[in-house]
Every structure is written in C-alpha cells, then in structure tokens.
Design a protein around this motif. Structure first.
Motif, PDB file in Angstrom:
ATOM      1  N   SER A 136     -41.013 -62.642  18.085  1.00 51.79           N
ATOM      2  CA  SER A 136     -39.656 -62.092  18.076  1.00 51.79           C
ATOM      3  C   SER A 136     -39.237 -61.620  16.685  1.00 51.79           C
ATOM      4  O   SER A 136     -38.344 -60.775  16.557  1.00 51.79           O
ATOM      5  CB  SER A 136     -38.652 -63.132  18.587  1.00 51.79           C
ATOM      6  N   ILE A 137     -39.871 -62.157  15.618  1.00 51.36           N
ATOM      7  CA  ILE A 137     -39.494 -61.741  14.261  1.00 51.36           C
ATOM      8  C   ILE A 137     -40.449 -60.683  13.699  1.00 51.36           C
ATOM      9  O   ILE A 137     -40.336 -60.323  12.528  1.00 51.36           O
ATOM     10  CB  ILE A 137     -39.401 -62.934  13.288  1.00 51.36           C
ATOM     11  N   GLY A 138     -41.389 -60.220  14.546  1.00 49.13           N
ATOM     12  CA  GLY A 138     -42.163 -59.068  14.127  1.00 49.13           C
ATOM     13  C   GLY A 138     -43.660 -59.198  14.015  1.00 49.13           C
ATOM     14  O   GLY A 138     -44.347 -58.206  13.766  1.00 49.13           O
ATOM     15  N   PHE A 139     -44.216 -60.407  14.169  1.00 45.63           N
ATOM     16  CA  PHE A 139     -45.677 -60.509  14.171  1.00 45.63           C
ATOM     17  C   PHE A 139     -46.224 -59.728  15.366  1.00 45.63           C
ATOM     18  O   PHE A 139     -45.695 -59.829  16.476  1.00 45.63           O
ATOM     19  CB  PHE A 139     -46.127 -61.972  14.260  1.00 45.63           C
ATOM     20  N   ARG A 140     -47.283 -58.978  15.123  1.00 44.74           N
ATOM     21  CA  ARG A 140     -47.881 -58.225  16.219  1.00 44.74           C
ATOM     22  C   ARG A 140     -48.501 -59.152  17.261  1.00 44.74           C
ATOM     23  O   ARG A 140     -48.547 -58.832  18.450  1.00 44.74           O
ATOM     24  CB  ARG A 140     -48.951 -57.269  15.676  1.00 44.74           C
ATOM     25  N   TYR A 141     -48.998 -60.289  16.807  1.00 44.56           N
ATOM     26  CA  TYR A 141     -49.608 -61.244  17.733  1.00 44.56           C
ATOM     27  C   TYR A 141     -49.544 -62.631  17.105  1.00 44.56           C
ATOM     28  O   TYR A 141     -49.798 -62.795  15.907  1.00 44.56           O
ATOM     29  CB  TYR A 141     -51.060 -60.870  18.027  1.00 44.56           C
ATOM     30  N   VAL A 142     -49.199 -63.635  17.907  1.00 43.75           N
ATOM     31  CA  VAL A 142     -49.223 -65.025  17.471  1.00 43.75           C
ATOM     32  C   VAL A 142     -50.054 -65.819  18.476  1.00 43.75           C
ATOM     33  O   VAL A 142     -49.733 -65.852  19.668  1.00 43.75           O
ATOM     34  CB  VAL A 142     -47.801 -65.626  17.384  1.00 43.75           C
ATOM     35  N   ALA A 143     -51.144 -66.425  18.006  1.00 49.02           N
ATOM     36  CA  ALA A 143     -51.921 -67.358  18.829  1.00 49.02           C
ATOM     37  C   ALA A 143     -51.458 -68.755  18.446  1.00 49.02           C
ATOM     38  O   ALA A 143     -51.612 -69.172  17.295  1.00 49.02           O
ATOM     39  CB  ALA A 143     -53.413 -67.189  18.569  1.00 49.02           C
ATOM     40  N   SER A 144     -50.861 -69.483  19.375  1.00 52.30           N
ATOM     41  CA  SER A 144     -50.232 -70.759  19.061  1.00 52.30           C
ATOM     42  C   SER A 144     -50.557 -71.778  20.143  1.00 52.30           C
ATOM     43  O   SER A 144     -50.223 -71.582  21.310  1.00 52.30           O
ATOM     44  CB  SER A 144     -48.712 -70.564  18.952  1.00 52.30           C
ATOM     45  N   GLY A 145     -51.220 -72.857  19.763  1.00 53.07           N
ATOM     46  CA  GLY A 145     -51.567 -73.899  20.712  1.00 53.07           C
ATOM     47  C   GLY A 145     -52.248 -75.045  20.002  1.00 53.07           C
ATOM     48  O   GLY A 145     -52.772 -74.884  18.893  1.00 53.07           O
ATOM     49  N   PRO A 146     -52.279 -76.219  20.614  1.00 49.98           N
ATOM     50  CA  PRO A 146     -52.858 -77.392  19.959  1.00 49.98           C
ATOM     51  C   PRO A 146     -54.295 -77.191  19.478  1.00 49.98           C
ATOM     52  O   PRO A 146     -54.664 -77.667  18.409  1.00 49.98           O
ATOM     53  CB  PRO A 146     -52.788 -78.469  21.048  1.00 49.98           C
ATOM     54  N   MET A 147     -55.114 -76.459  20.237  1.00 50.25           N
ATOM     55  CA  MET A 147     -56.518 -76.293  19.880  1.00 50.25           C
ATOM     56  C   MET A 147     -56.820 -74.958  19.218  1.00 50.25           C
ATOM     57  O   MET A 147     -57.980 -74.636  18.956  1.00 50.25           O
ATOM     58  CB  MET A 147     -57.387 -76.444  21.134  1.00 50.25           C
TER      59      MET A 147
END
Length: 364
Positions: free
Chosen positions: A323-334
């Motif tokens: 939402s703040i502009g990163f083209r892609y965010v991979a976010s998860g525990p692993m």
C-alpha cells in the motif's frame, strides 16, 4: 558444554559459559539503549531463564506453522550432488535455510532453484543471527568458481537464479569483481537467464556497487536485515543501516531501470512503528521489492528469538508494504531473502521493464 549452561532454564547456569560466548565472538558487545550491556548483566538475565539480548524464555517451543519436514527427494539429491562435484556452496546449506527442501525439489511448479554462495563458505564478519562460519583470513576465492557456477546453473535448466556471497572484507573490492565475472559467465552460456545478486555492502564502496550493477544482472539485492534501532545488536559493527541504504540507493542510480530488493527479519524485538520507519526509508530510495520473514535461532550461541510473529501479522505487513508503494512484498514466517515464492513475480517485472525499454524510440 556452553550450549547447556547458556540456554537451559536451570538455575545452575555458569557465568563462565556466558563469558566464553563473548570471548569467542568476533566483536565486542555493543552499547544499545534499553538492552543488557555487559556479560555480568547477561549472566543475571540468564539466571532468570532468558536468552542473551532479547529476554525471551528459550524453553518456549516453536509454533506449529514453523515446523518443516526434513529435506529429501530425487531432485534434492541431484542438486546436492551437482554442487558437491563442482565444489560450489549454497546459502541454503551454509545458513541452514528451512526452505531448502521446497526450493531444491521444485515446490509446486517443478522448477528447482538454489541460491549459490560465491567467494567461498567463510565470512570475514560475525553477525549474531547468521550460521555461516567466520574467519579474519578466509581462503582466497576459487578462480574457477565463476565458470563452475555458470556450468551448474546451465545444467539445472532454470530461468531465474540468485547469487549471493559471504562478506569478504579482506579483498580490495569486497569481491565485487568476482561477482561480476560470475554474472557475465552465466549470461554468456544462457543469455535469457535472469540473475539476482544478493550482495554484501562492499564496506560502502560505491565503485564496487557500480561494477556489479553494470555486469548484466537483473535484480540488485542487499539486506538491511533489521530495523535501525537493532542494527548494532544484530549485525557486525562493520555493517550499518545508513551504509546499507546507500548501497541500495546507488545500485538504483548506477544503472537505469535496475530493480532493487531487500529483506528484514522479524521477531528480534522490533516494534510496529520502527518497522514502518524502515519501510518508509526503503521506499524513499525507491526499493522495489521487500521480503519479510521470521528470524529463527540457528544455534544456541546466536541471538534468541524475541517473538514468533503470527502468519496473520505477516499478511498485514504484506498488505501495508504494497500500500505504500513496494512493487512486491513477500511476507511470511518461512520467507527468506532469496525465497522462491517471489521469483515468478520478479521475472514478470524484469520482462515488463525490458519491453518498456525496447518500446522507447530515441528522438531523431
């Protein structure tokens, strides 16, 4: 028996064990406001059942979402055998990545990937989160490594590869030239392959950054690792928040259209506000891709985990980051910095930028 005396919950922990931890570490204990400052203070913490620095009870078990099966399978063994034959190292093995089975076996799409670690398996720094072995004077780089790496990658038939390296403060250019040679060798054998380089900070040498940026790579990645407030407690003192930002900023400036990427570990004691600050700093220098994952204790002598962040909170950070502009965010525990889950998106992103560049007709 340092392991037992430091990290069991018994009240019989010895102060000798804690002092041994610092005696054999690569750098002195940093002074961080609000953190334990001396081995004596850490002994007091340890006697209360706390691990060093973070204050979490080390007897708390990992939640179920962090449990992984042991790696196995035919493709896993094939990749392992190729690496051994060509004397190559991977961060998957050296840093004990929990996703090694998924990546080497190909996950759901059948494409096996591995992150090749260049410049040997011994780092000149000693970050407190990292399991890679360290030395002030590691062996010299293997001159055949760039060609052997290119040969291995070609044999796997992959379309996207991540190259990373240990820190080599003993080399004049920090290993940038060796990195660049490897990228060029890979592109020569397979021009269409997409190459991501996950680099060190080259001691802040921006000429070294430029050398690599112009080698033909597609994605320049460098990890800030943690929020600003925790840098000195997590990373080697030769690393730094502002230095890492300058590397990422220069990579973007040095080559037009360069995609930049970084990673942050969660669970080390960062607050929501300081994490948002870090994300804002990254967007201010136009970093395109961010990965967020759970920090896990690689050995009992490393930093303990402050918090196991829930999958729901990781999902929140993905939504917030994009939402703040990163083209892609991979976010998860692993998720890890070279995690395969983001590769298809990055491939699409690289191809789109290539098409846009080709569509620009220079003015006559």
């Amino acid at each position: 028996m340092i392991k037992q005396s430091l990290f069991t919950s018994s009240s019989t922990r010895s102060s000798t064990a804690v002092s041994h931890y610092y005696k054999y570490s690569c750098f002195p204990l940093p002074k961080i406001r609000g953190q334990s400052q001396t081995p004596q203070e850490l002994n007091a913490s340890a006697s209360k059942g706390m691990g060093p620095y973070t204050g979490r009870d080390p007897d708390v078990k990992k939640p179920k979402w962090l449990r992984q099966k042991a790696p196995q399978g035919q493709r896993f063994q094939e990749v392992k055998d190729t690496l051994y034959t060509l004397n190559l190292h991977t961060v998957c093995q050296e840093a004990q990545c929990p996703n090694i089975g998924e990546c080497w076996n190909g996950g759901g799409d059948g494409i096996a990937t591995a992150t090749i670690m260049l410049l040997g398996d011994t780092c000149t720094r000693g970050c407190r989160f990292c399991a890679v072995k360290t030395s002030r004077n590691p062996p010299p780089p293997d001159p055949m490594e760039p060609q052997n790496t290119a040969t291995a990658i070609a044999s796997w038939g992959v379309d996207y590869i991540v190259l990373t390296s240990v820190d080599r403060d003993d080399l004049p250019d920090g290993g940038s030239g060796h990195f660049a040679q490897t990228v060029k060798a890979m592109k020569k054998i397979k021009p269409e392959i997409m190459v991501e380089c996950l680099t060190s900070d080259f001691r802040g040498d921006l000429n070294a950054v430029s050398t690599l940026a112009h080698s033909g790579l597609d994605v320049f990645a460098h990890n800030i690792e943690t929020v600003k407030r925790l840098q000195r407690i997590v990373r080697d003192p030769r690393a730094g928040y502002n230095q890492s930002l300058s590397v990422l900023k220069h990579a973007k400036i040095a080559k037009d259209g360069m995609i930049t990427k970084t990673s942050i570990m969660l669970g080390l004691g960062e607050t929501d506000d300081v994490l948002k600050e870090a994300m804002a700093d990254l967007r201010a220098i136009d970093v395109d891709i961010l990965t967020l994952g759970q920090y896990l204790l690689p050995t009992p002598l490393h930093l303990t985990v402050k918090e196991y962040v829930t999958p729901e909170k990781f999902a929140f950070w993905k939504e917030y980051g994009e939402s703040i502009g990163f083209r892609y965010v991979a976010s998860g525990p692993m998720v890890r910095s070279s995690y395969r889950a983001g590769e298809l998106f990055v491939q699409t992103m690289v191809r789109e930028r290539t098409r846009q560049a080709a569509a620009v007709v220079p003015e006559s």
